[in-house]
Design a protein around this motif. Sequence first.
Motif, mmCIF file in Angstrom:
data_model
loop_
_atom_site.group_PDB
_atom_site.id
_atom_site.type_symbol
_atom_site.label_atom_id
_atom_site.label_comp_id
_atom_site.label_asym_id
_atom_site.label_seq_id
_atom_site.Cartn_x
_atom_site.Cartn_y
_atom_site.Cartn_z
ATOM 1 N N GLU A 35 0.829 -1.205 0.000
ATOM 2 C CA GLU A 35 0.000 0.000 0.000
ATOM 3 C C GLU A 35 0.865 1.258 0.000
ATOM 4 O OE1 GLU A 35 -2.434 -0.571 3.409
ATOM 5 O OE2 GLU A 35 -3.709 -2.111 2.448
ATOM 6 N N GLY A 36 1.968 1.222 0.756
ATOM 7 C CA GLY A 36 2.871 2.365 0.787
ATOM 8 C C GLY A 36 3.538 2.599 -0.554
ATOM 9 N N LEU A 37 3.919 1.529 -1.240
ATOM 10 C CA LEU A 37 4.497 1.669 -2.575
ATOM 11 C C LEU A 37 3.491 2.292 -3.536
ATOM 12 C CD1 LEU A 37 6.390 -1.742 -2.990
ATOM 13 C CD2 LEU A 37 7.410 0.500 -2.561
ATOM 14 N N ALA A 38 2.252 1.804 -3.487
ATOM 15 C CA ALA A 38 1.223 2.350 -4.378
ATOM 16 C C ALA A 38 1.001 3.837 -4.106
ATOM 17 C CB ALA A 38 -0.076 1.568 -4.208
ATOM 18 N N THR A 39 0.977 4.226 -2.854
ATOM 19 C CA THR A 39 0.805 5.635 -2.500
ATOM 20 C C THR A 39 1.951 6.483 -3.030
ATOM 21 O OG1 THR A 39 -0.427 5.042 -0.500
ATOM 22 C CG2 THR A 39 0.549 7.241 -0.566
ATOM 23 N N ALA A 40 3.153 5.903 -3.083
ATOM 24 C CA ALA A 40 4.338 6.627 -3.557
ATOM 25 C C ALA A 40 4.444 6.659 -5.079
ATOM 26 C CB ALA A 40 5.592 6.003 -2.967
ATOM 27 N N GLY A 41 3.478 6.041 -5.762
ATOM 28 C CA GLY A 41 3.467 6.109 -7.223
ATOM 29 C C GLY A 41 3.881 4.849 -7.948
ATOM 30 N N TRP A 42 4.205 3.782 -7.208
ATOM 31 C CA TRP A 42 4.537 2.519 -7.852
ATOM 32 C C TRP A 42 3.263 1.875 -8.402
ATOM 33 C CZ3 TRP A 42 9.520 0.152 -7.854
ATOM 34 C CH2 TRP A 42 10.494 0.819 -7.120
ATOM 35 N N THR A 43 3.348 1.278 -9.570
ATOM 36 C CA THR A 43 2.206 0.604 -10.171
ATOM 37 C C THR A 43 2.516 -0.877 -10.371
ATOM 38 O OG1 THR A 43 2.978 1.139 -12.409
ATOM 39 C CG2 THR A 43 1.428 2.674 -11.375
ATOM 40 N N THR A 44 1.502 -1.712 -10.233
ATOM 41 C CA THR A 44 1.689 -3.160 -10.365
ATOM 42 C C THR A 44 1.739 -3.549 -11.839
ATOM 43 O OG1 THR A 44 0.556 -3.579 -8.267
ATOM 44 C CG2 THR A 44 0.730 -5.416 -9.814
ATOM 45 N N GLU A 45 2.790 -4.280 -12.205
ATOM 46 C CA GLU A 45 2.915 -4.774 -13.575
ATOM 47 C C GLU A 45 2.323 -6.160 -13.730
ATOM 48 O OE1 GLU A 45 6.871 -4.687 -15.175
ATOM 49 O OE2 GLU A 45 6.590 -2.634 -15.897
ATOM 50 N N ARG A 46 2.629 -7.050 -12.787
ATOM 51 C CA ARG A 46 2.130 -8.419 -12.911
ATOM 52 C C ARG A 46 2.309 -9.146 -11.580
ATOM 53 N NH1 ARG A 46 6.596 -10.593 -17.111
ATOM 54 N NH2 ARG A 46 6.154 -8.526 -17.925
ATOM 55 N N PRO A 47 1.503 -10.167 -11.347
ATOM 56 C CA PRO A 47 1.704 -11.008 -10.157
ATOM 57 C C PRO A 47 2.587 -12.207 -10.483
ATOM 58 C CG PRO A 47 -0.373 -11.570 -11.184
ATOM 59 C CD PRO A 47 0.245 -10.486 -12.040
ATOM 60 N N PHE A 48 3.174 -12.774 -9.454
ATOM 61 C CA PHE A 48 3.884 -14.047 -9.555
ATOM 62 C C PHE A 48 3.437 -14.936 -8.404
ATOM 63 C CE2 PHE A 48 6.842 -11.196 -11.733
ATOM 64 C CZ PHE A 48 7.178 -11.923 -12.871
ATOM 65 N N GLN A 49 3.358 -16.227 -8.668
ATOM 66 C CA GLN A 49 3.025 -17.211 -7.638
ATOM 67 C C GLN A 49 4.262 -18.043 -7.341
ATOM 68 O OE1 GLN A 49 -0.088 -18.161 -5.814
ATOM 69 N NE2 GLN A 49 1.690 -18.988 -4.723
ATOM 70 N N ARG A 50 4.774 -17.966 -6.120
ATOM 71 C CA ARG A 50 5.882 -18.836 -5.724
ATOM 72 C C ARG A 50 5.351 -20.235 -5.487
ATOM 73 N NH1 ARG A 50 10.678 -16.500 -2.281
ATOM 74 N NH2 ARG A 50 10.833 -15.540 -4.336
ATOM 75 N N MET A 51 6.069 -21.241 -6.014
ATOM 76 C CA MET A 51 5.621 -22.627 -5.934
ATOM 77 C C MET A 51 6.806 -23.519 -5.559
ATOM 78 S SD MET A 51 3.161 -22.684 -9.342
ATOM 79 C CE MET A 51 1.956 -23.854 -8.701
ATOM 80 N N ARG A 52 6.483 -24.637 -4.907
ATOM 81 C CA ARG A 52 7.511 -25.563 -4.435
ATOM 82 C C ARG A 52 7.211 -26.967 -4.939
ATOM 83 N NH1 ARG A 52 6.178 -25.960 0.660
ATOM 84 N NH2 ARG A 52 5.463 -28.113 0.473
ATOM 85 N N PHE A 53 8.256 -27.666 -5.373
ATOM 86 C CA PHE A 53 8.141 -29.067 -5.764
ATOM 87 C C PHE A 53 9.076 -29.873 -4.872
ATOM 88 C CE2 PHE A 53 9.010 -32.938 -8.029
ATOM 89 C CZ PHE A 53 7.859 -33.222 -8.741
ATOM 90 N N GLY A 54 8.489 -30.716 -4.041
ATOM 91 C CA GLY A 54 9.303 -31.497 -3.124
ATOM 92 C C GLY A 54 8.975 -31.160 -1.685
ATOM 93 N N PRO A 55 9.669 -31.787 -0.746
ATOM 94 C CA PRO A 55 9.360 -31.589 0.677
ATOM 95 C C PRO A 55 9.674 -30.178 1.136
ATOM 96 C CG PRO A 55 11.386 -32.851 0.422
ATOM 97 C CD PRO A 55 10.787 -32.732 -0.945
ATOM 98 N N ALA A 56 8.907 -29.701 2.116
ATOM 99 C CA ALA A 56 9.171 -28.388 2.696
ATOM 100 C C ALA A 56 10.545 -28.388 3.356
ATOM 101 C CB ALA A 56 8.090 -28.037 3.709
ATOM 102 N N THR A 57 11.222 -27.256 3.259
ATOM 103 C CA THR A 57 12.540 -27.102 3.869
ATOM 104 C C THR A 57 12.457 -26.064 4.977
ATOM 105 O OG1 THR A 57 13.106 -25.475 2.169
ATOM 106 C CG2 THR A 57 13.757 -27.754 1.760
ATOM 107 N N LYS A 58 13.552 -25.877 5.670
ATOM 108 C CA LYS A 58 13.577 -24.920 6.774
ATOM 109 C C LYS A 58 13.217 -23.517 6.291
ATOM 110 C CE LYS A 58 16.641 -22.926 10.264
ATOM 111 N NZ LYS A 58 18.027 -22.892 10.794
ATOM 112 N N ALA A 59 12.258 -22.907 6.952
ATOM 113 C CA ALA A 59 11.843 -21.564 6.569
ATOM 114 C C ALA A 59 12.729 -20.525 7.239
ATOM 115 C CB ALA A 59 10.384 -21.334 6.979
ATOM 116 N N GLY A 60 12.751 -19.331 6.632
ATOM 117 C CA GLY A 60 13.486 -18.236 7.223
ATOM 118 C C GLY A 60 12.792 -17.728 8.476
ATOM 119 N N GLU A 61 13.492 -16.897 9.225
ATOM 120 C CA GLU A 61 12.949 -16.388 10.480
ATOM 121 C C GLU A 61 11.924 -15.281 10.267
ATOM 122 O OE1 GLU A 61 16.103 -15.234 13.078
ATOM 123 O OE2 GLU A 61 17.225 -17.096 12.774
#
Length: 273
Positions: free
Chosen positions: A235-261
């Motif tokens: 929302e802050g980016l949009a207020t500052a004038g940034w516009t959305t070009e496209r979405p991306f979906q992150r996807m995983r193939f295989g077992p879940a691994t350790k997540a970041g903090e």
Amino acid sequence: MAAIDDIPVVQLGVEDAAAGLVLSTEAHWNQNEDDWRFFLREGVVFGVHDGAQLVATAALLPYSGNNAWISMVLVTASHRRRGLATRLVDTCLETARKRGLTSWLDATPAGAAVYGPLGFTPTLQLRRMRLERSTRGAAAPPAPATLDALCARDRRTTGFDRTALLTAFAQRSGSRIAAASGSIALVRDGRIARHIGPVLANDAATALTLVDAIAQSESGPLLIDAVASQKEFLEGLATAGWTTERPFQRMRFGPATKAGEEPPFAVAGPEFG
């Protein structure tokens, strides 16, 4: 041309960087030749030729913790809808399977429809946003930060060790690492726009402050790949004038691994994670 099944999949080398750039330029992607050289040097890049022409690619980039990123899935317009992308992604997945790697990718909506049936599981969503600038901002640039600080924060945030990637980014001409109020970000050249990412911070306010300081000290267009769940940041980016070009979906193939903090506010780009 020969039947698709008769065209061999081959592993590409650094000498193929210029040919790969032709494909990503045709697709209007932001990758430059340095990006291709990194994938060809540090990862495994597969390709398909029709005669002398490179017509399709896909890359597998290993990270730490038995993870790898599938990227650079490209097919020239005249060879699309013939199964080449699926064939190349399958080759990447088989290579990852033999190495015991969990594979990740960031897919466009059209790509997600293809990768889902292959067994990929959706995780977080991204939004590519763009800010146009025609003249250099008057503000002074934010304070510089060290590569060691960026790598340490990135490991904590993502759960991956991406020292090789971030070092390659930071050593490029025009790259800089900026920090302010506990937030840190990397800025680098792309083919059509400068890219801000990753952006790592304790909260949305400090992330926005740093991105705004970077933007005010830059000239030309900027791109950022923001994490959709960081709604205050978007929302802050949009207020500052940034516009959305496209979405991306992150996807995983295989077992879940350790997540970041902690989740990032923006990633290094869909091709790098």
